[in-house]
Design a protein around this motif. Structure first.
Motif, PDB file in Angstrom:
ATOM      1  N   UNK A 104      45.887   8.528 -19.510  1.00  0.00           N
ATOM      2  CA  UNK A 104      47.076   9.248 -19.059  1.00  0.00           C
ATOM      3  C   UNK A 104      47.648   9.977 -20.263  1.00  0.00           C
ATOM      4  N   UNK A 105      47.789  11.283 -20.157  1.00  0.00           N
ATOM      5  CA  UNK A 105      48.430  12.073 -21.206  1.00  0.00           C
ATOM      6  C   UNK A 105      49.884  12.235 -20.770  1.00  0.00           C
ATOM      7  N   UNK A 106      50.791  11.708 -21.609  1.00  0.00           N
ATOM      8  CA  UNK A 106      52.201  11.603 -21.223  1.00  0.00           C
ATOM      9  C   UNK A 106      53.062  12.445 -22.155  1.00  0.00           C
ATOM     10  N   UNK A 107      53.826  13.353 -21.573  1.00  0.00           N
ATOM     11  CA  UNK A 107      54.776  14.160 -22.324  1.00  0.00           C
ATOM     12  C   UNK A 107      56.116  13.425 -22.307  1.00  0.00           C
ATOM     13  N   UNK A 108      56.686  13.223 -23.506  1.00  0.00           N
ATOM     14  CA  UNK A 108      57.965  12.518 -23.622  1.00  0.00           C
ATOM     15  C   UNK A 108      58.929  13.347 -24.468  1.00  0.00           C
ATOM     16  N   UNK A 109      60.153  12.877 -24.567  1.00  0.00           N
ATOM     17  CA  UNK A 109      61.141  13.559 -25.399  1.00  0.00           C
ATOM     18  C   UNK A 109      60.792  13.468 -26.873  1.00  0.00           C
ATOM     19  N   UNK A 135      50.718  -1.507 -10.517  1.00  0.00           N
ATOM     20  CA  UNK A 135      50.804  -2.393 -11.678  1.00  0.00           C
ATOM     21  C   UNK A 135      51.508  -1.660 -12.813  1.00  0.00           C
ATOM     22  N   UNK A 136      52.492  -2.318 -13.401  1.00  0.00           N
ATOM     23  CA  UNK A 136      53.201  -1.737 -14.542  1.00  0.00           C
ATOM     24  C   UNK A 136      52.387  -1.942 -15.806  1.00  0.00           C
ATOM     25  N   UNK A 137      52.287  -0.914 -16.632  1.00  0.00           N
ATOM     26  CA  UNK A 137      51.687  -1.076 -17.947  1.00  0.00           C
ATOM     27  C   UNK A 137      52.751  -1.674 -18.856  1.00  0.00           C
ATOM     28  N   UNK A 138      52.327  -2.507 -19.800  1.00  0.00           N
ATOM     29  CA  UNK A 138      53.269  -3.191 -20.687  1.00  0.00           C
ATOM     30  C   UNK A 138      53.940  -2.235 -21.672  1.00  0.00           C
ATOM     31  N   UNK A 185      44.503   3.631 -19.727  1.00  0.00           N
ATOM     32  CA  UNK A 185      44.985   2.829 -18.612  1.00  0.00           C
ATOM     33  C   UNK A 185      44.330   1.461 -18.519  1.00  0.00           C
ATOM     34  N   UNK A 186      43.171   1.281 -19.157  1.00  0.00           N
ATOM     35  CA  UNK A 186      42.499  -0.015 -19.114  1.00  0.00           C
ATOM     36  C   UNK A 186      42.941  -0.932 -20.246  1.00  0.00           C
ATOM     37  N   UNK A 187      43.019  -0.398 -21.458  1.00  0.00           N
ATOM     38  CA  UNK A 187      43.374  -1.228 -22.620  1.00  0.00           C
ATOM     39  C   UNK A 187      44.857  -1.151 -22.968  1.00  0.00           C
ATOM     40  N   UNK A 188      45.557  -0.163 -22.420  1.00  0.00           N
ATOM     41  CA  UNK A 188      46.979   0.102 -22.678  1.00  0.00           C
ATOM     42  C   UNK A 188      47.254   0.494 -24.129  1.00  0.00           C
ATOM     43  N   UNK A 189      46.216   0.982 -24.824  1.00  0.00           N
ATOM     44  CA  UNK A 189      46.404   1.478 -26.178  1.00  0.00           C
ATOM     45  C   UNK A 189      47.046   2.862 -26.122  1.00  0.00           C
ATOM     46  N   UNK A 190      47.952   3.115 -27.064  1.00  0.00           N
ATOM     47  CA  UNK A 190      48.694   4.378 -27.112  1.00  0.00           C
ATOM     48  C   UNK A 190      48.380   5.088 -28.414  1.00  0.00           C
TER      49      UNK A 190
END
Length: 129
Positions: free
Chosen positions: A3-8, A113-116, A16-21
């Motif tokens: 997931x490519x996420x645009x944030x402030x 499912x919520x990601x941590x 999405x599998x390992x939840x690494x950012x």
């Protein structure tokens, strides 16, 4: 799937599998706007005949598997939504973005499912294989 996420605070890639950012250098490219005749519509994403729409209601999502002819509510218990993305190659997989957290479905929106991981305030999301 990523997931490519645009944030402030910038753009991030979330596995999405390992939840690494990881920081992501590029900005999100605009996606084709999905035009729907739904009240209180915030944003929508479509792949084939599957459409996920974030609405300003509780629950915050509606899902159609017939290109918007019929709708069902989805996401009971989810917070108000900011964005949604759907996997083109697997329309049962989608990511819903709340204010600072991502939620994933792999069954067409039946269960979420919520990601941590918590992110800065989310502005948009896209899915990549």
């Amino acid at each position: 799937m990523i997931a490519v996420v645009s944030t402030t605070a910038g753009t991030f890639a979330v596995d999405l599998d390992t939840e690494e950012v990881e920081a992501f250098d590029a900005k999100l490219e605009p996606v084709e706007t999905v035009t729907l005749n739904l009240p209180r519509l915030l944003v929508a994403a479509a792949a084939g005949s599957t459409v996920f729409a974030v609405v300003d209601t509780k629950p915050p999502l509606v899902v159609s598997h017939d290109a918007g002819t019929t709708w069902r509510e989805s996401g009971r218990g989810l917070p108000p939504g900011r964005a949604v993305a759907i996997a083109v190659e697997d329309p049962d997989t989608a990511v819903f973005a709340g204010r600072n957290r991502l939620y994933v479905t792999r069954d067409g929106g039946v269960f979420w499912n919520a990601l941590a991981v918590e992110l800065p305030e989310i502005e948009g999301v896209r899915l990549r294989s």
